[in-house]
Design a protein around this motif. Sequence first.
Motif, PDB file in Angstrom:
ATOM      1  N   UNK A   1     -39.917   4.940  38.335  1.00  0.00           N
ATOM      2  CA  UNK A   1     -39.194   5.147  38.972  1.00  0.00           C
ATOM      3  C   UNK A   1     -37.873   6.076  38.391  1.00  0.00           C
ATOM      4  N   UNK A   2     -37.066   6.741  38.343  1.00  0.00           N
ATOM      5  CA  UNK A   2     -35.940   8.441  37.923  1.00  0.00           C
ATOM      6  C   UNK A   2     -35.209   6.566  37.673  1.00  0.00           C
ATOM      7  N   UNK A   3     -34.780   6.079  38.694  1.00  0.00           N
ATOM      8  CA  UNK A   3     -33.600   6.398  39.725  1.00  0.00           C
ATOM      9  C   UNK A   3     -34.198   4.247  39.040  1.00  0.00           C
ATOM     10  N   UNK A   4     -35.231   3.888  39.469  1.00  0.00           N
ATOM     11  CA  UNK A   4     -35.140   1.846  39.740  1.00  0.00           C
ATOM     12  C   UNK A   4     -34.534   1.501  40.903  1.00  0.00           C
ATOM     13  N   UNK A   5     -34.617   0.076  40.734  1.00  0.00           N
ATOM     14  CA  UNK A   5     -33.399  -0.563  42.410  1.00  0.00           C
ATOM     15  C   UNK A   5     -32.141  -0.013  41.729  1.00  0.00           C
ATOM     16  N   UNK A   6     -31.157  -0.380  42.299  1.00  0.00           N
ATOM     17  CA  UNK A   6     -29.559   0.058  42.024  1.00  0.00           C
ATOM     18  C   UNK A   6     -28.986  -0.467  41.156  1.00  0.00           C
ATOM     19  N   UNK A   7     -28.097   0.259  40.527  1.00  0.00           N
ATOM     20  CA  UNK A   7     -27.399  -1.187  39.388  1.00  0.00           C
ATOM     21  C   UNK A   7     -26.198  -1.500  40.779  1.00  0.00           C
ATOM     22  N   UNK A   8     -25.899  -2.949  40.483  1.00  0.00           N
ATOM     23  CA  UNK A   8     -24.665  -3.621  41.412  1.00  0.00           C
ATOM     24  C   UNK A   8     -23.789  -3.611  40.847  1.00  0.00           C
ATOM     25  N   UNK A   9     -22.679  -3.309  41.313  1.00  0.00           N
ATOM     26  CA  UNK A   9     -21.837  -3.298  41.105  1.00  0.00           C
ATOM     27  C   UNK A   9     -20.844  -4.287  42.579  1.00  0.00           C
ATOM     28  N   UNK A  10     -19.590  -4.557  41.785  1.00  0.00           N
ATOM     29  CA  UNK A  10     -18.779  -5.870  42.763  1.00  0.00           C
ATOM     30  C   UNK A  10     -17.213  -4.468  42.350  1.00  0.00           C
ATOM     31  N   UNK A  11     -17.716  -4.781  44.343  1.00  0.00           N
ATOM     32  CA  UNK A  11     -15.641  -3.917  44.997  1.00  0.00           C
ATOM     33  C   UNK A  11     -14.749  -4.638  44.800  1.00  0.00           C
ATOM     34  N   UNK A  12     -13.779  -4.352  45.083  1.00  0.00           N
ATOM     35  CA  UNK A  12     -12.599  -4.751  44.961  1.00  0.00           C
ATOM     36  C   UNK A  12     -11.766  -5.894  46.266  1.00  0.00           C
ATOM     37  N   UNK A  13     -13.126  -5.747  47.190  1.00  0.00           N
ATOM     38  CA  UNK A  13     -12.803  -7.124  47.959  1.00  0.00           C
ATOM     39  C   UNK A  13     -13.992  -8.412  47.874  1.00  0.00           C
ATOM     40  N   UNK A  14     -15.202  -8.046  46.731  1.00  0.00           N
ATOM     41  CA  UNK A  14     -16.073  -8.483  46.619  1.00  0.00           C
ATOM     42  C   UNK A  14     -17.201  -8.497  47.168  1.00  0.00           C
ATOM     43  N   UNK A  15     -17.567  -6.922  47.391  1.00  0.00           N
ATOM     44  CA  UNK A  15     -18.855  -6.415  48.178  1.00  0.00           C
ATOM     45  C   UNK A  15     -19.426  -5.817  46.818  1.00  0.00           C
ATOM     46  N   UNK A  16     -20.822  -5.680  47.681  1.00  0.00           N
ATOM     47  CA  UNK A  16     -22.077  -5.351  46.769  1.00  0.00           C
ATOM     48  C   UNK A  16     -21.981  -3.469  47.298  1.00  0.00           C
TER      49      UNK A  16
ATOM     50  N   UNK B   1     -30.365  -4.871  54.010  1.00  0.00           N
ATOM     51  CA  UNK B   1     -30.009  -6.588  54.684  1.00  0.00           C
ATOM     52  C   UNK B   1     -28.238  -6.442  54.570  1.00  0.00           C
ATOM     53  N   UNK B   2     -27.627  -6.593  55.249  1.00  0.00           N
ATOM     54  CA  UNK B   2     -26.348  -6.919  55.044  1.00  0.00           C
ATOM     55  C   UNK B   2     -26.299  -8.177  55.070  1.00  0.00           C
ATOM     56  N   UNK B   3     -26.735  -8.922  56.232  1.00  0.00           N
ATOM     57  CA  UNK B   3     -26.453 -11.150  56.010  1.00  0.00           C
ATOM     58  C   UNK B   3     -26.378 -10.733  54.509  1.00  0.00           C
ATOM     59  N   UNK B   4     -27.810 -10.664  53.709  1.00  0.00           N
ATOM     60  CA  UNK B   4     -27.218 -10.889  52.305  1.00  0.00           C
ATOM     61  C   UNK B   4     -26.085 -10.118  51.477  1.00  0.00           C
ATOM     62  N   UNK B   5     -25.917  -9.262  51.911  1.00  0.00           N
ATOM     63  CA  UNK B   5     -25.022  -8.709  51.519  1.00  0.00           C
ATOM     64  C   UNK B   5     -23.162  -8.583  51.727  1.00  0.00           C
ATOM     65  N   UNK B   6     -23.614  -9.954  53.288  1.00  0.00           N
ATOM     66  CA  UNK B   6     -22.016 -10.045  53.052  1.00  0.00           C
ATOM     67  C   UNK B   6     -21.619 -11.905  52.735  1.00  0.00           C
ATOM     68  N   UNK B   7     -23.210 -12.360  52.342  1.00  0.00           N
ATOM     69  CA  UNK B   7     -23.378 -13.892  51.249  1.00  0.00           C
ATOM     70  C   UNK B   7     -22.661 -13.291  49.859  1.00  0.00           C
ATOM     71  N   UNK B   8     -22.706 -12.386  49.659  1.00  0.00           N
ATOM     72  CA  UNK B   8     -22.633 -11.976  48.500  1.00  0.00           C
ATOM     73  C   UNK B   8     -21.278 -11.447  48.345  1.00  0.00           C
TER      74      UNK B   8
END
Length: 823
Positions: free
Chosen positions: A152-167, A604-611
């Motif tokens: 994979x050129x980019x693999x799975x995404x790199x996760x950052x956390x936004x100002x409101x705690x969102x993925x 997976x919107x529910x899982x993203x809300x949990x984060x």
Amino acid sequence: MGFQPFQLAELRTDKEGFKRSIATKLAYSIGKDPQTASRYDWYCALCLVLRDRLLSRWHDTQERIRTHESRRVYYLSLEFLMGRGMTNAAVNLDLDHDLRELIKEVGDTLEDVAGLEGDAGLGNGGLGRLAACFLDSMATLDIAGFGYGIRYDYGLFKQEIGPDGEQIEQPNRWLRRRNLWEIKREDIRYQIPIGGHCIAYRDAAGHIRYEWRDAQIVEAVAYDTPIPGNNGRTVNHLRLWGARDEQEIDLERFNRGDFAGALANKSAAESISYVLYPDDSTEEGKMLRIKQEYFFCSASLQDILREHLDAGYTLAALPDKVAIQLNDTHPALAIPELMRLLCDEHRMAWDQALDITCRTFNYTNHTLLPEALETWPVRLLEQVVPRHLEIIYGLNRHFLDEVNARFPNDGERRRRMSMVDESGHDGRQVRMAWLAAVCSGKVNGVAELHSRLVRETLFKDFAEFYPDKFVNVTNGVTPRRWLKVANPGLASLITGRIGRDWENHLERLQTLEELSGDEAFRAQFAQVKKDNKQHLAAFILRETGISIDTDSLFDVQIKRIHEYKRQMLNLLHVVTRYKRIKRDPDAGWVPRTVVIAGKAASGYLVAKSIIQLINNVASIINNDPDTSHLLKLVFVPNYNVSRAEIIIPAADLSEQISTAGMEASGTGNMKFALNGALTLGTLDGANVEILEEVGEDNIFIFGLTAEQVAQARSDGYYPIDIVRRNAELASVLQDISEGLFSPGDLRRFQPIVDRLLSDGEHFLVLADYDAYLEAQARVDDAFLDRDSWVGKSIINTARVGKFSSDRSIREYADNIWKVSPIG
């Protein structure tokens, strides 16, 4: 054309020889001298020196395989979560001590130099990490075993956390610098047809043949990464495929000024190997997933047949010389692809091709979750792999004829067992797990409980039809990566007491149990844990700005974010604990640092809300002066292997709290126990076997069993009734739903609470709430007696020898693959 046999130059492994090799690489491969070389230059030179020594052993391994005509194992997996290569290679080559000393001489440390290497973007979670552990163990056990996957050129995404705690998902540009471990095999390329249509015709002998027409031809290019075994001479390889367009550019369109159109086919082809697990919530995403799975299966099968024929064997001998393991359903298209190659390309009769196919493949099931058991719409398969759909129909007809012969006039059974679901929610669907189960010699689950549930629920009809096909192989982890590399302090302590045999014979750790009462050893063991906690605390401060107390209990849950893994149950305890501390701060609380990490699938919107909820709760708790000295909550972003190697050795408590019956095995639970963490878990997956090994006094078990979960679902589960009887739980849910932890958006988390309260909530989070809190109270009580806790920690390390991936691979080799060491 070729050279006459000649002797390769000897690669010295003594310190002076190693030093000279590094200087040579700096000068002639990197173009630097030691005086001007940067830390990254040193890293590159060290990688190349280590790779040379790996390749020397790889050449020897290949020669031994040819000489002994060894049966080969090919492990097909959509992901391989490899981690960094430098320290792992040095450890397995037994050069880590010299490497550490040499780097020290130039004023640096192995950790800092190795830290320049990014994690390969080839995997996501337990499935990919298991594949990496298995490759390590096959090489360690001298088995001719090779991996196949996608580069994979980019693999799975790199996760950052936004100002409101969102993925926030960013491209993982892990290849922005060259991957020094891989070797591009320019001469190993295969053509992969995609799309178009098929026509049937009769050849001169009157046989029906098929021709695939008007397909786009995508080229698969091979990249090899050497995989070393520990303290041995065997080095196998992982072969990954990069996707390229056969023509690269339509020059005629380019010269007409249609620049975008000229590159359209190139872009479409290369997108196949861009990212791991593209969002498949759209039609285009589903088609890309099918293309990925077919692309790597076709390239791998063509490569396997080429190697087999080049070795002088006949196709009829394929099952005697080759075993192919399907790591879950992602590679299931390899089955119709092998049928296509045998029947269409090599003109083999259908019945003979089917016999060869079913004796060559084996299938590992990793999940009972319906959404993870891949089913693909017939209409999409027809667009991407029209010939394979025809072959699947043929395989299904053949199988259902056998079912009808055994169970005549049982139309309902035929419907249940058909590879094609005629009643799918999205039209007719091909059940890939059914295809894999029918056309494999063996089907295995990955823990004793999981394998029983596979036989009794998911594949009940098939287990009745094929009573000898279904077996268990409990997962394992490699102690080289997860103890010797990840926790060098503990590895050194163990080796100093019992020698090095444990590295390849993990059951030897059992002798440590005799030392659990040794006061000096307990003190040393505790100091290693303290050092690891300080290392993690420094890392967390750098990454998140959060300061944590290293004397607090480190309570850790790191894994993919999913409702069945129940990060929400963990969070409900955190909020409950926070509210209790607020009410009575002087109640003698055990200080806690709760660490959570993991990624949520992009769709997976529910899982993203949990984060987001985890981060929002952390923001409130960590900044409350009344509680912050007693409770901290940390979400570590961008979880990967390298971060796991920092977190796991520091953990006091390992959270393995999935809904019973839903976790196939888990391997994080094994890694934590190996490093001396105590498990808090349900009777799910391999937790059941960990309990059997470590004993009930050294683990915290709670909650419903798999049978009780099934009964609750059958009887009707109404979580609102639980809340009505539990005022404390009701208050916690109210605080979340009414915005205590999201003051800027009071109803942000109302949907999560609604989901927890919905009738029949599938993961029974609230059903285990009381039992979970009671288990957490037992944890507090146990941690108050630090000396006793250290003893339990030592016993966990001592008693988990069963969970080595070496043991798993021996069972695969003996019971499924029927292979022996190369010799």
